[in-house]
Motif scaffolding. Structure first.
Motif, PDB file in Angstrom:
ATOM      1  N   ALA A 123       9.074 -11.841 -10.817  1.00 16.78           N
ATOM      2  CA  ALA A 123       8.864 -11.954  -9.187  1.00 16.78           C
ATOM      3  C   ALA A 123       7.670 -12.044  -8.666  1.00 16.78           C
ATOM      4  O   ALA A 123       6.963 -13.146  -7.968  1.00 16.78           O
ATOM      5  N   SER A 124       7.400 -11.088  -8.739  1.00 13.96           N
ATOM      6  CA  SER A 124       5.633 -11.039  -8.082  1.00 13.96           C
ATOM      7  C   SER A 124       5.274  -9.507  -8.828  1.00 13.96           C
ATOM      8  O   SER A 124       5.359  -8.839  -9.515  1.00 13.96           O
ATOM      9  N   TYR A 125       3.768  -9.194  -8.609  1.00 13.02           N
ATOM     10  CA  TYR A 125       3.098  -7.979  -9.608  1.00 13.02           C
ATOM     11  C   TYR A 125       2.749  -7.468  -8.009  1.00 13.02           C
ATOM     12  O   TYR A 125       1.520  -8.336  -7.350  1.00 13.02           O
ATOM     13  N   LEU A 126       2.546  -6.254  -8.472  1.00 12.77           N
ATOM     14  CA  LEU A 126       2.174  -5.501  -6.549  1.00 12.77           C
ATOM     15  C   LEU A 126       2.178  -4.242  -7.626  1.00 12.77           C
ATOM     16  O   LEU A 126       2.146  -3.253  -8.435  1.00 12.77           O
ATOM     17  N   VAL A 127       0.217  -3.798  -7.148  1.00 12.25           N
ATOM     18  CA  VAL A 127      -0.732  -2.520  -7.401  1.00 12.25           C
ATOM     19  C   VAL A 127       0.129  -1.397  -6.765  1.00 12.25           C
ATOM     20  O   VAL A 127      -0.264  -1.909  -5.756  1.00 12.25           O
ATOM     21  N   LYS A 128       0.054   0.164  -7.541  1.00 10.47           N
ATOM     22  CA  LYS A 128       0.576   1.409  -6.925  1.00 10.47           C
ATOM     23  C   LYS A 128      -0.985   1.816  -5.467  1.00 10.47           C
ATOM     24  O   LYS A 128      -1.840   1.419  -5.704  1.00 10.47           O
ATOM     25  N   PRO A 129       0.049   1.584  -4.765  1.00  9.02           N
ATOM     26  CA  PRO A 129      -0.447   2.891  -3.062  1.00  9.02           C
ATOM     27  C   PRO A 129      -1.175   3.853  -4.402  1.00  9.02           C
ATOM     28  O   PRO A 129      -0.820   4.887  -4.743  1.00  9.02           O
ATOM     29  N   VAL A 130      -2.544   4.671  -3.480  1.00  3.93           N
ATOM     30  CA  VAL A 130      -2.493   5.714  -4.015  1.00  3.93           C
ATOM     31  C   VAL A 130      -2.161   6.743  -3.212  1.00  3.93           C
ATOM     32  O   VAL A 130      -2.584   7.308  -3.904  1.00  3.93           O
ATOM     33  N   ASP A 131      -1.515   6.784  -1.930  1.00  5.30           N
ATOM     34  CA  ASP A 131      -1.634   7.506  -1.188  1.00  5.30           C
ATOM     35  C   ASP A 131      -0.485   7.618  -0.281  1.00  5.30           C
ATOM     36  O   ASP A 131       0.143   6.311  -0.334  1.00  5.30           O
ATOM     37  N   PHE A 132       0.330   8.451   0.264  1.00  2.00           N
ATOM     38  CA  PHE A 132       1.379   7.938   0.965  1.00  2.00           C
ATOM     39  C   PHE A 132       1.012   7.061   2.867  1.00  2.00           C
ATOM     40  O   PHE A 132       2.245   6.250   2.270  1.00  2.00           O
ATOM     41  N   PRO A 133       0.127   7.172   3.383  1.00  2.00           N
ATOM     42  CA  PRO A 133       0.056   6.144   3.797  1.00  2.00           C
ATOM     43  C   PRO A 133       0.191   4.590   3.124  1.00  2.00           C
ATOM     44  O   PRO A 133       0.860   3.412   3.702  1.00  2.00           O
ATOM     45  N   GLY A 134      -0.223   4.754   1.990  1.00  2.00           N
ATOM     46  CA  GLY A 134      -0.320   3.900   1.339  1.00  2.00           C
ATOM     47  C   GLY A 134       0.998   2.991   0.946  1.00  2.00           C
ATOM     48  O   GLY A 134       1.472   1.860   0.968  1.00  2.00           O
ATOM     49  N   TRP A 135       2.035   4.006   0.169  1.00  2.00           N
ATOM     50  CA  TRP A 135       3.365   3.618   0.449  1.00  2.00           C
ATOM     51  C   TRP A 135       4.601   3.092   1.450  1.00  2.00           C
ATOM     52  O   TRP A 135       5.248   1.930   1.297  1.00  2.00           O
ATOM     53  N   ILE A 136       3.397   4.064   2.761  1.00  2.00           N
ATOM     54  CA  ILE A 136       4.642   3.454   3.635  1.00  2.00           C
ATOM     55  C   ILE A 136       4.406   2.129   3.782  1.00  2.00           C
ATOM     56  O   ILE A 136       5.470   0.539   4.707  1.00  2.00           O
ATOM     57  N   ASN A 137       2.932   1.007   3.977  1.00  2.00           N
ATOM     58  CA  ASN A 137       2.283   0.285   4.408  1.00  2.00           C
ATOM     59  C   ASN A 137       2.838  -0.921   3.175  1.00  2.00           C
ATOM     60  O   ASN A 137       3.690  -2.371   3.783  1.00  2.00           O
ATOM     61  N   PHE A 138       3.303  -0.824   1.510  1.00  2.00           N
ATOM     62  CA  PHE A 138       3.725  -1.211   1.184  1.00  2.00           C
ATOM     63  C   PHE A 138       4.691  -1.556   1.370  1.00  2.00           C
ATOM     64  O   PHE A 138       5.505  -2.503   1.021  1.00  2.00           O
ATOM     65  N   PHE A 139       5.970  -0.770   1.301  1.00  2.00           N
ATOM     66  CA  PHE A 139       7.250  -0.516   1.842  1.00  2.00           C
ATOM     67  C   PHE A 139       7.356  -1.548   2.993  1.00  2.00           C
ATOM     68  O   PHE A 139       8.532  -2.221   3.158  1.00  2.00           O
ATOM     69  N   GLY A 140       6.389  -1.320   4.079  1.00  2.00           N
ATOM     70  CA  GLY A 140       7.084  -2.354   4.584  1.00  2.00           C
ATOM     71  C   GLY A 140       6.382  -3.725   5.358  1.00  2.00           C
ATOM     72  O   GLY A 140       7.047  -4.518   4.977  1.00  2.00           O
ATOM     73  N   GLU A 141       5.186  -4.305   4.077  1.00  2.00           N
ATOM     74  CA  GLU A 141       5.019  -5.763   3.997  1.00  2.00           C
ATOM     75  C   GLU A 141       6.433  -5.569   2.783  1.00  2.00           C
ATOM     76  O   GLU A 141       6.513  -7.611   2.818  1.00  2.00           O
ATOM     77  N   LEU A 142       6.533  -4.872   1.542  1.00  2.00           N
ATOM     78  CA  LEU A 142       7.518  -5.444   1.296  1.00  2.00           C
ATOM     79  C   LEU A 142       9.369  -5.829   2.071  1.00  2.00           C
ATOM     80  O   LEU A 142       9.779  -6.817   1.381  1.00  2.00           O
ATOM     81  N   ARG A 143       9.506  -5.000   2.873  1.00  2.00           N
ATOM     82  CA  ARG A 143      10.535  -5.261   3.614  1.00  2.00           C
ATOM     83  C   ARG A 143       9.955  -5.928   4.891  1.00  2.00           C
ATOM     84  O   ARG A 143      10.893  -7.877   4.550  1.00  2.00           O
ATOM     85  N   THR A 144       9.332  -6.208   4.599  1.00  2.00           N
ATOM     86  CA  THR A 144       9.315  -8.255   5.475  1.00  2.00           C
ATOM     87  C   THR A 144       9.138  -8.459   4.692  1.00  2.00           C
ATOM     88  O   THR A 144      10.128 -10.365   5.136  1.00  2.00           O
ATOM     89  N   TYR A 145       8.767  -9.221   3.535  1.00  2.00           N
ATOM     90  CA  TYR A 145       8.875  -9.890   2.673  1.00  2.00           C
ATOM     91  C   TYR A 145      10.327 -10.440   2.239  1.00  2.00           C
ATOM     92  O   TYR A 145      10.595 -11.527   1.757  1.00  2.00           O
TER      93      TYR A 145
END
Length: 159
Positions: A123-145
């Motif tokens: 359904a989607s392809y996402l590139v892994k973040p490189v640091d913890f703040p990136g993961w927080i942002n990543f899951f914030g976007e994942l939550r929104t969508y």
């Protein structure tokens, strides 16, 4: 009357479970800690191998409320061929499981990997973040969508 975002969010987060297929313990720790902060309503369940993932899906398929709303799957398990095989097998499961959105998560930004992920039913392809703040942002976007915007299909069992 159209459903508002709040109603969709409540429905998507009701008994929310996410299957995380990840063979790297360090990534699992980052994923788990990030989810605790950004998506505390969602219960993440780890499968470290493709076999564990398929066993869990087969077990959960017997009861609708046990199925995850989303599958977050690493591509390299440990090889990309293992990841492709798992994605193909998930898409061949009975419809209750095969309709669960699979989001491929990978360190690879290879165009070939991205194209194949969609070709095989991701359904989607996402590139892994490189640091913890990136993961927080990543899951914030994942939550929104995935949890607040998308209307996920109801699960229907075929007997």
């Amino acid at each position: 009357m159209p459903m508002n975002t709040f109603d969709k969010t409540n429905r998507n987060l009701s008994h929310a479970k996410m299957l995380v297929v990840e063979d790297n313990a360090d990534y699992w720790l980052l994923i788990k800690k990030s989810l605790e902060q950004v998506l505390p309503e969602v219960k993440p369940v780890l499968a470290q191998t493709p076999e564990q993932a398929l066993d869990l899906l087969n077990e959960w398929s017997l009861q609708e409320w046990e199925l995850p709303k989303l599958i977050l799957q690493d591509l390299y398990l440990p090889t990309r061929e293992d990841g492709w095989q798992l994605l193909k097998k998930i898409k061949q499961l009975p419809s209750a499981c095969s309709r669960i959105p699979v989001v491929i998560l990978s360190s690879s930004s290879s165009r070939a990997d991205i194209e194949e992920a969609y070709q095989f039913g991701s359904a989607s392809y996402l590139v892994k973040p490189v640091d913890f703040p990136g993961w927080i942002n990543f899951f914030g976007e994942l939550r929104t969508y995935w949890w607040e915007t998308v209307s996920l299909p109801p699960v229907h069992f075929s007997l």
